[in-house]
Design a protein around this motif. Structure first.
Motif, PDB file in Angstrom:
ATOM      1  N   GLY A  93      47.283  44.928  37.547  1.00  0.00           N
ATOM      2  CA  GLY A  93      47.455  43.761  38.403  1.00  0.00           C
ATOM      3  C   GLY A  93      48.722  43.835  39.234  1.00  0.00           C
ATOM      4  O   GLY A  93      48.738  43.447  40.407  1.00  0.00           O
ATOM      5  N   GLU A  94      49.793  44.349  38.637  1.00  0.00           N
ATOM      6  CA  GLU A  94      51.052  44.479  39.371  1.00  0.00           C
ATOM      7  C   GLU A  94      50.919  45.472  40.528  1.00  0.00           C
ATOM      8  O   GLU A  94      51.559  45.309  41.572  1.00  0.00           O
ATOM      9  CB  GLU A  94      52.171  44.922  38.428  1.00  0.00           C
ATOM     10  CG  GLU A  94      52.573  43.892  37.395  1.00  0.00           C
ATOM     11  CD  GLU A  94      53.098  42.615  38.035  1.00  0.00           C
ATOM     12  OE1 GLU A  94      53.775  42.691  39.084  1.00  0.00           O
ATOM     13  OE2 GLU A  94      52.826  41.521  37.505  1.00  0.00           O
ATOM     14  N   ARG A  95      50.091  46.487  40.345  1.00  0.00           N
ATOM     15  CA  ARG A  95      49.874  47.430  41.443  1.00  0.00           C
ATOM     16  C   ARG A  95      49.194  46.728  42.621  1.00  0.00           C
ATOM     17  O   ARG A  95      49.548  46.966  43.779  1.00  0.00           O
ATOM     18  CB  ARG A  95      49.062  48.637  40.974  1.00  0.00           C
ATOM     19  CG  ARG A  95      48.805  49.630  42.099  1.00  0.00           C
ATOM     20  CD  ARG A  95      48.416  51.011  41.608  1.00  0.00           C
ATOM     21  NE  ARG A  95      47.973  51.846  42.715  1.00  0.00           N
ATOM     22  CZ  ARG A  95      48.776  52.519  43.533  1.00  0.00           C
ATOM     23  NH1 ARG A  95      50.100  52.450  43.364  1.00  0.00           N
ATOM     24  NH2 ARG A  95      48.287  53.268  44.511  1.00  0.00           N
ATOM     25  N   TRP A  96      48.238  45.877  42.343  1.00  0.00           N
ATOM     26  CA  TRP A  96      47.624  45.110  43.425  1.00  0.00           C
ATOM     27  C   TRP A  96      48.663  44.210  44.110  1.00  0.00           C
ATOM     28  O   TRP A  96      48.672  44.086  45.339  1.00  0.00           O
ATOM     29  CB  TRP A  96      46.474  44.273  42.892  1.00  0.00           C
ATOM     30  CG  TRP A  96      45.227  45.068  42.703  1.00  0.00           C
ATOM     31  CD1 TRP A  96      44.730  45.574  41.541  1.00  0.00           C
ATOM     32  CD2 TRP A  96      44.323  45.488  43.723  1.00  0.00           C
ATOM     33  NE1 TRP A  96      43.573  46.277  41.765  1.00  0.00           N
ATOM     34  CE2 TRP A  96      43.297  46.244  43.102  1.00  0.00           C
ATOM     35  CE3 TRP A  96      44.267  45.296  45.113  1.00  0.00           C
ATOM     36  CZ2 TRP A  96      42.240  46.802  43.805  1.00  0.00           C
ATOM     37  CZ3 TRP A  96      43.223  45.856  45.821  1.00  0.00           C
ATOM     38  CH2 TRP A  96      42.221  46.598  45.171  1.00  0.00           C
ATOM     39  N   ARG A  97      49.550  43.612  43.306  1.00  0.00           N
ATOM     40  CA  ARG A  97      50.594  42.750  43.886  1.00  0.00           C
ATOM     41  C   ARG A  97      51.535  43.583  44.758  1.00  0.00           C
ATOM     42  O   ARG A  97      51.989  43.138  45.812  1.00  0.00           O
ATOM     43  CB  ARG A  97      51.362  42.050  42.764  1.00  0.00           C
ATOM     44  CG  ARG A  97      52.321  40.973  43.248  1.00  0.00           C
ATOM     45  CD  ARG A  97      52.869  40.171  42.086  1.00  0.00           C
ATOM     46  NE  ARG A  97      53.739  40.963  41.243  1.00  0.00           N
ATOM     47  CZ  ARG A  97      55.051  41.135  41.484  1.00  0.00           C
ATOM     48  NH1 ARG A  97      55.622  40.573  42.549  1.00  0.00           N
ATOM     49  NH2 ARG A  97      55.783  41.861  40.666  1.00  0.00           N
ATOM     50  N   MET A  98      51.800  44.818  44.339  1.00  0.00           N
ATOM     51  CA  MET A  98      52.635  45.731  45.115  1.00  0.00           C
ATOM     52  C   MET A  98      52.069  45.961  46.517  1.00  0.00           C
ATOM     53  O   MET A  98      52.798  46.186  47.474  1.00  0.00           O
ATOM     54  CB  MET A  98      52.751  47.069  44.362  1.00  0.00           C
ATOM     55  CG  MET A  98      53.614  48.126  45.018  1.00  0.00           C
ATOM     56  SD  MET A  98      53.624  49.662  44.024  1.00  0.00           S
ATOM     57  CE  MET A  98      54.691  49.158  42.665  1.00  0.00           C
ATOM     58  N   PHE A  99      50.724  45.885  46.613  1.00  0.00           N
ATOM     59  CA  PHE A  99      50.066  46.112  47.890  1.00  0.00           C
ATOM     60  C   PHE A  99      49.659  44.811  48.585  1.00  0.00           C
ATOM     61  O   PHE A  99      48.789  44.814  49.457  1.00  0.00           O
ATOM     62  CB  PHE A  99      48.856  47.030  47.703  1.00  0.00           C
ATOM     63  CG  PHE A  99      49.238  48.479  47.572  1.00  0.00           C
ATOM     64  CD1 PHE A  99      49.200  49.318  48.676  1.00  0.00           C
ATOM     65  CD2 PHE A  99      49.657  48.984  46.354  1.00  0.00           C
ATOM     66  CE1 PHE A  99      49.564  50.647  48.557  1.00  0.00           C
ATOM     67  CE2 PHE A  99      50.025  50.317  46.231  1.00  0.00           C
ATOM     68  CZ  PHE A  99      49.988  51.156  47.336  1.00  0.00           C
TER      69      PHE A  99
END
Length: 238
Positions: free
Chosen positions: A176-182
Motif C-alpha cells: 500500500g505504501e508503494r501505491w502512496r509513493m506513486f
C-alpha cells in the motif's frame, strides 16, 4: 476447451482494466523490468545463447514484456503468445508493433489447450497469471497444459504472487505504501488492497508453488527474483 476458471479470470481484464494495466503493473510489482530482464537471462542461460528457439508465452496480454525483453537479448528466438482476454491481447499486439517485434510473434486468442499444432516448444513462460486462477485444480491444469507443449528438459519461467496476502500484514502494508509513493490517496490504497484480497488466490507459500510444479511434471525449481509477494522461478519439464 477453455476451463470456466480461465474464462472467469480473463473476464476480469475488461477494456477499462486492460487500459490501466501497464502503469499499474509497474507500481504493484517493484522491479517489473528487472524481473522480465532476468527471466530472459535465465532462459538464455538455460537454452544457450545464439540458438534458434520457439518460446511459448502464456498470458502474453498487456505489455508483452516477456517478449520485449527476450527478443532484444536473443534475435533468433521466435514466440507464440496466447491469452484469453481480447482487450489484453490487443494491448500486446500494439506494444509488439510499436517495438517492431510483431513479425516474430504469433498471437492467439484463447488458452494453451486451444492452441493449434502439436510441435513442442523449447521453453515457456507463465508470468502474472497463476494467482488469478482460483484453487489448486485450475493452477495445476494450466501448468500441465504448458508441460504437454514442452520438449523434455525444456525450461519454464513461472512468476507471480505467492503467500496469502492477509497472512503477511507487513508486506501488505508496504504494498500500500508503494501505491502512496506513486500518488494514490488513502481511499485509493484501501480500494486496491480490498481488490487484491477479494480478487486473487495466490499459492500460500513457495513450497506450494513447488508442489504445483511437481504435480504438473516440472522439476528442479529455482527462484531468481523476489519482490514483496512476488516470486519468479525457473523449472524444467521432467
Amino acid at each position: 476447451m477453455s476451463s470456466p476458471d480461465t474464462v472467469a479470470a480473463a473476464a476480469k481484464f475488461d477494456p477499462e482494466r486492460a487500459a490501466e494495466y501497464e502503469r499499474q503493473s509497474r507500481i504493484a510489482l517493484a522491479g517489473y523490468e528487472a524481473c522480465h530482464e532476468l527471466a530472459a537471462c535465465m532462459l538464455a542461460a538455460s537454452l544457450g545463447s545464439g540458438r534458434a528457439c520457439r518460446i511459448l508465452v502464456v498470458g502474453i496480454g498487456g505489455t508483452a514484456q516477456e517478449v520485449v525483453a527476450a527478443a532484444e537479448l536473443e534475435p533468433d528466438w521466435r514466440f507464440v503468445g496466447v491469452d484469453p482476454s481480447p482487450p489484453m491481447l490487443a494491448l500486446a499486439q500494439a506494444r509488439l508493433e510499436e517495438r517492431g517485434l510483431a513479425a516474430r510473434v504469433d498471437l492467439n486468442l484463447g488458452t494453451v489447450e486451444e492452441l493449434a499444432g502439436h510441435e513442442l516448444f523449447d521453453a515457456a513462460t507463465l508470468v502474472g497469471v497463476l494467482h488469478h486462477l482460483p484453487g489448486d485444480d485450475a493452477k495445476r491444469a494450466i501448468l500441465r497444459a504448458i508441460a504437454s507443449r514442452l520438449a523434455p528438459g525444456a525450461p519454464l519461467i513461472l512468476a507471480g504472487n505467492h503467500y496469502a496476502y492477509a497472512d503477511k500484514p507487513l508486506l501488505l502494508k508496504a504494498w500500500g505504501e508503494r501505491w502512496r509513493m506513486f500518488g494514490a490517496d488513502a481511499a485509493e490504497v484501501e480500494a486496491k488492497r480490498g481488490k487484491i484480497l477479494q480478487g486473487a488466490d495466490p499459492p500460500p507459500s513457495e513450497e506450494a508453488v513447488f508442489a504445483l510444479l511437481d504435480a504438473a511434471g516440472f522439476t528442479d525449481p529455482q527462484r531468481f527474483f523476489a519482490s514483496l509477494f512476488w516470486g519468479a522461478w525457473i523449472a524444467r519439464k521432467r
